[in-house]
Design an enzyme around this catalytic site. Sequence first.
Site, PDB file in Angstrom:
ATOM      1  N   TYR A   1       0.826  -1.201   0.000  1.00  0.00           N
ATOM      2  CA  TYR A   1       0.000   0.000   0.000  1.00  0.00           C
ATOM      3  C   TYR A   1       0.865   1.257   0.000  1.00  0.00           C
ATOM      4  O   TYR A   1       0.661   2.180  -0.791  1.00  0.00           O
ATOM      5  CB  TYR A   1      -0.950   0.008   1.199  1.00  0.00           C
ATOM      6  CG  TYR A   1      -1.770   1.265   1.299  1.00  0.00           C
ATOM      7  CD1 TYR A   1      -2.846   1.470   0.445  1.00  0.00           C
ATOM      8  CD2 TYR A   1      -1.474   2.258   2.231  1.00  0.00           C
ATOM      9  CE1 TYR A   1      -3.595   2.633   0.506  1.00  0.00           C
ATOM     10  CE2 TYR A   1      -2.217   3.417   2.307  1.00  0.00           C
ATOM     11  CZ  TYR A   1      -3.275   3.602   1.441  1.00  0.00           C
ATOM     12  OH  TYR A   1      -4.015   4.763   1.506  1.00  0.00           O
ATOM     13  N   GLY A   2       1.844   1.301   0.899  1.00  0.00           N
ATOM     14  CA  GLY A   2       2.742   2.450   0.946  1.00  0.00           C
ATOM     15  C   GLY A   2       3.524   2.607  -0.343  1.00  0.00           C
ATOM     16  O   GLY A   2       3.764   3.728  -0.808  1.00  0.00           O
TER      17      GLY A   2
END
Length: 371
Positions: free
Chosen positions: A195-196
């Site tokens: 996600y990051g």
Amino acid sequence: MSVFRIVFLFAFAGLYLSQIFGLYPSVPASVATGCFSAENPSVLVTGAAGFIGMHTMIKLHEHGFAVIGLDLFTDYYSVKLKRDRAKLILERTGIRVLHLDIANTNQIKHLCELCRGFDFIVHLAAQPGVRFSVEYPEEAVEANISKFMSFLKTVVNFNSKRVRLVYASSSSVYGMNHKTPFEEEDKTDMPAAIYGATKKANELMVYAFHHLYNISAIGLRFFTVYGPWGRPDMAVYTFAMKIAKKQRITVNVNRDFMEFKRDFTFVYDITNGILSSIRYLNTSHQKVYEVFNLGTSNQHPVSDIIQSLERFLNEEALTQKQIVEANGDVYATHASLDKSKRMLNYSNNYQLTEGIRIFAEWFKSYHRLIR
């Protein structure tokens, strides 16, 4: 007959025919009235039925913008909650959220043409969830990178006005950075989860478009947003539901028995930051590329959340502690707000206790828990 009325009638006729022939499904005729405002600047909001998206739609409408919102209404979490948010937007603003996919080039092109271009674009559509991205990385990449790239290409090619973009990044870009508070100039090349990584990719993609196509853009790194109409998979909502159902809450700790800490940010502060970003773009005479933290610059262990929820839900929580590996999550987040305050005049006005009180009142009302 005025020129405005002629343009409006042609747009409405085109919209009607496209609905008949299935070229532009799920778009109500009322979108035309939202597009054509002689005085007010127009804003396209993606992810409009999402948590932050709903509050952004209402905030921008209250400040005089002509707002168009779209959402895909995916089933990552309750579609009913998303539709209830869309219903609230309609009640508060008279604006329907369009059921559209940002990656559908024809639909986005048609919308840009129908509305004669947007003055600003607020991109909030995404596949959220750090842990979800660990289990389903392909879905996170598809939603957050591939679809965003398609959307960027379309608006650059077909938005008749110069693209001025505000988009959601995340505190997750700081990843394994152990220096706190997190500053925008810190290294962000060690993501702790996919996600990051997707959000860092978004920042790099937007910079490339800024360089190649003269767009102006501001990326906002949100820090653990909570508030009324929030996401059910987030800690505040999850804990509230467990307290209401008298279920045990597992409080994760690291091997030193320290609780995870977060910079919890109330959603109204986030929407104020989005509004400030639009104003910054509006007053800038040069093309802009910036990223800003939106947080509180305060850390709280999750036990602070639980205690406040106990107080405002008037229920005792059942808790247990469990030692876990981070598994994509980081142990602590902490925003530096120096740059946001200096350039956006950003301030966080809601302390944790007040924010939880407002959330708890909404939670009790929405789930009919008021006695």
